[in-house]
Design a protein around this motif. Structure first.
Motif, short mmCIF file in Angstrom:
data_model
loop_
_atom_site.label_atom_id
_atom_site.label_comp_id
_atom_site.label_asym_id
_atom_site.label_seq_id
_atom_site.Cartn_x
_atom_site.Cartn_y
_atom_site.Cartn_z
N PRO A 11 -31.68 46.28 14.49
CA PRO A 11 -32.20 45.02 14.00
C PRO A 11 -33.08 45.06 13.83
O PRO A 11 -34.02 46.51 14.93
N GLU A 43 -40.75 42.07 9.29
CA GLU A 43 -40.10 41.62 8.24
C GLU A 43 -38.75 42.88 8.98
O GLU A 43 -38.82 44.06 8.82
N GLY A 44 -37.75 42.20 8.08
CA GLY A 44 -35.99 42.41 7.87
C GLY A 44 -35.32 42.04 8.08
O GLY A 44 -35.30 40.90 8.22
N TYR A 45 -34.00 42.83 8.46
CA TYR A 45 -32.80 42.12 8.48
C TYR A 45 -32.16 42.29 10.85
O TYR A 45 -32.60 43.24 10.93
N TYR A 46 -32.10 40.47 11.18
CA TYR A 46 -31.70 40.46 12.55
C TYR A 46 -30.39 40.42 12.49
O TYR A 46 -29.54 39.48 11.70
N PHE A 47 -29.28 40.89 13.26
CA PHE A 47 -27.62 41.38 13.42
C PHE A 47 -27.99 41.59 15.05
O PHE A 47 -28.61 42.14 16.24
N TYR A 88 -23.97 37.89 13.02
CA TYR A 88 -24.84 37.31 11.91
C TYR A 88 -25.43 38.70 11.57
O TYR A 88 -25.38 39.95 11.77
N HIS A 89 -26.21 38.19 10.13
CA HIS A 89 -26.94 39.73 9.86
C HIS A 89 -27.68 38.62 8.37
O HIS A 89 -27.46 38.38 7.50
N ALA A 90 -29.34 37.99 9.16
CA ALA A 90 -30.18 37.53 8.61
C ALA A 90 -31.30 37.88 8.22
O ALA A 90 -32.22 38.84 8.82
N TYR A 91 -31.83 38.14 7.12
CA TYR A 91 -33.20 38.68 6.53
C TYR A 91 -34.22 37.10 7.25
O TYR A 91 -34.16 36.03 7.37
N PRO A 140 -30.46 32.30 8.20
CA PRO A 140 -31.56 32.57 6.73
C PRO A 140 -32.53 31.35 7.49
O PRO A 140 -32.29 30.13 7.39
#
Length: 470
Positions: free
Chosen positions: A91, A110-114, A120-123, A161
């Motif tokens: 992540p 910035e980026g996707y956190y999971f 979850y997989h949120a930008y 999000p």
């Protein structure tokens, strides 16, 4: 010389047993049934004289193996088709060391956190000021009412999000009600009230908030505020901290690293021997298994549902050592430090932690009011407080806890007593979350709020605050 095999009887000349007995054996270990089968197969398969029993055994083993691979294939397809495959890779990382606070967001990150289970997989993107929010001018626009949110990972909101996090819901609802409001999110994962006070002094007050909304999470904020507990949990002193000296708060270790660590770090039990061998025998399979979506989906859940079996797999090398291994290294008497806030009666270090927490809350209130703003507190509920099954799972995972008495409402009562004494308005979300009769409000494994949890919290805050905001 008599010969003994896994079957009773004598090895007569010319028999399969005699040929097996007289042949040289490869250098394999023979301390298990599987190893003996390997030896037998090596002898007989090489001569084309496999007895009927061995053929049946091999056929049965082949069927079992085929069934396992078929089931694995079906599950692999199902995970992929249903879109449950956890993301690969790592992540995004949003934090950096900071001499003022210990750590803070990296501006522009910035980026996707999971998480590994793929719950979850949120930008997310950090704004130019280091806040997990959209861009805001430091100068408050004319006619705008500003709310500055302080808190930890619940306020930070990385797992959903940004426009579905509670601070965004609150801002949206207030503006839809005809008000001009900005809700600025200054939550940072892992921060306690001490770091939030320092942030307000250094940065937060520059935004000229009309209200400071402190999102207080009793599940670990009390621990974060006491450096003896925090350092024991963190494995060292990673931040500035306050001590109470003659009833007054004294700031230490700012900038971070400028002072040696405290001498009153809470003692923890001696660790147990490492349960993982230096070279697990099946570790070579792990890079292959990592390509499987089902493997990536299943393993994190296995760690929670069957930690002992997960430990066995880690010992064999089939999965990376994880939380189950860390717990095993702590020994059978291990109790996670953070749960001490629920223990009754409280141990002395926790009583001291509550005293310093009370002092920090009083100082934050004083400084906010000096600036002409109002401090309010929203109390964040923990998953075990809301879902009884989550607490029962904890008690089963850590059997040593069953010898003690626990009160899950205790921290909320103690915090309420403090806030009433200090005349600080507060909203405890615990009764609201317990009254919810819909699907879970938490990510089951991670334990933070999902979008439903954020929506419920944002709506409850709107109902509480709207009448008091012009």
């Amino acid at each position: 010389m008599p010969f003994t095999t896994m079957w009773p009887g004598i090895a007569t000349p010319g028999s399969a047993k005699a040929r097996f007995a007289s042949s040289p054996r490869p250098n394999w270990p023979t301390d298990s049934l599987i190893d003996e089968i390997r030896l037998i197969s090596w002898k007989w398969l090489g001569r084309g004289t496999m007895p009927r029993m061995a053929r049946k055994l091999l056929a049965s083993a082949s069927l079992v193996l085929f069934g396992v691979f078929l089931a694995f294939g079906v599950l692999e397809v199902a995970v992929r088709v249903m879109g449950k495959a956890p993301p690969t890779g790592e992540p995004a990382f949003f934090w950096q060391e900071d001499a003022r606070f210990g750590w803070f967001h990296t501006p522009g990150a910035e980026g996707y956190y999971f998480n590994p289970p793929g719950e979850y997989h949120a930008y997310a993107k950090v704004n130019s000021a280091g806040l997990m929010d959209r861009e805001y001018s430091v100068e408050k626009p004319e006619g705008v009412y500003r709310i500055l949110v302080l808190g930890d990972s619940f306020a930070e909101g990385l797992r959903v999000p940004m426009d579905t996090a509670f601070h965004s819901i609150l801002e949206e609802e207030l503006n839809a009600a005809g008000k001009r409001v900005e809700v600025i999110n200054a939550g940072v994962a892992g921060w306690g009230t001490d770091q939030q006070l320092l942030f307000y002094r250094e940065i937060g007050r520059k935004y000229a908030p009309d209200m400071v909304l402190l999102a207080f999470f009793p599940g670990n904020d009390v621990m974060n505020n006491a450096i003896g507990l925090e350092a024991a949990n963190f494995g060292g002193v990673k931040k500035p901290y306050f001590l109470l000296e003659d009833g007054k708060l004294v700031l230490r270790n700012q900038p971070v690293g400028s002072e040696p660590g405290p001498v009153d770090i809470v003692a923890t039990p001696a660790p147990a021997p490492d349960p993982i061998p230096e070279r697990p025998r099946l570790a070579f399979l792990r890079p292959i298994l990592a390509h499987s979506a089902f493997y990536r989906y299943f393993v994190p859940r296995l760690r929670v549902l069957a930690p002992r079996f997960a430990l066995k797999l880690a010992q064999w090398g089939l999965i990376e050592p994880g939380g189950e291994t860390s717990d095993a290294r702590q020994g059978p008497d291990y109790i996670p430090l953070a749960y001490g806030v629920y223990k009754t009666p409280l141990d002395d270090p926790w009583l001291a932690a509550w005293r310093i927490t009370e002092a920090l809350l009083a100082e934050l209130k004083r400084e906010v009011e000096v600036d002409g703003a109002e401090l309010r507190v929203v109390v964040i509920p923990a998953q075990p407080q809301v879902e009884p099954a989550a607490w029962q799972h904890i008690l089963q995972t850590y059997p040593a806890m069953q010898a003690h008495t626990w009160d899950l409402d205790q921290p909320n009562r103690m915090l309420a007593d403090i806030l009433r004494r200090q005349r600080t308005p507060y909203l405890d979300l615990l009764p609201i979350f317990r009254a919810w009769d819909g699907p879970t409000l938490f990510f089951p494994i991670d334990g933070h709020w999902n979008e439903r949890g954020h929506r419920l919290a944002g709506q409850a805050l709107f109902d509480w605050l709207q009448a008091d905001i012009p």
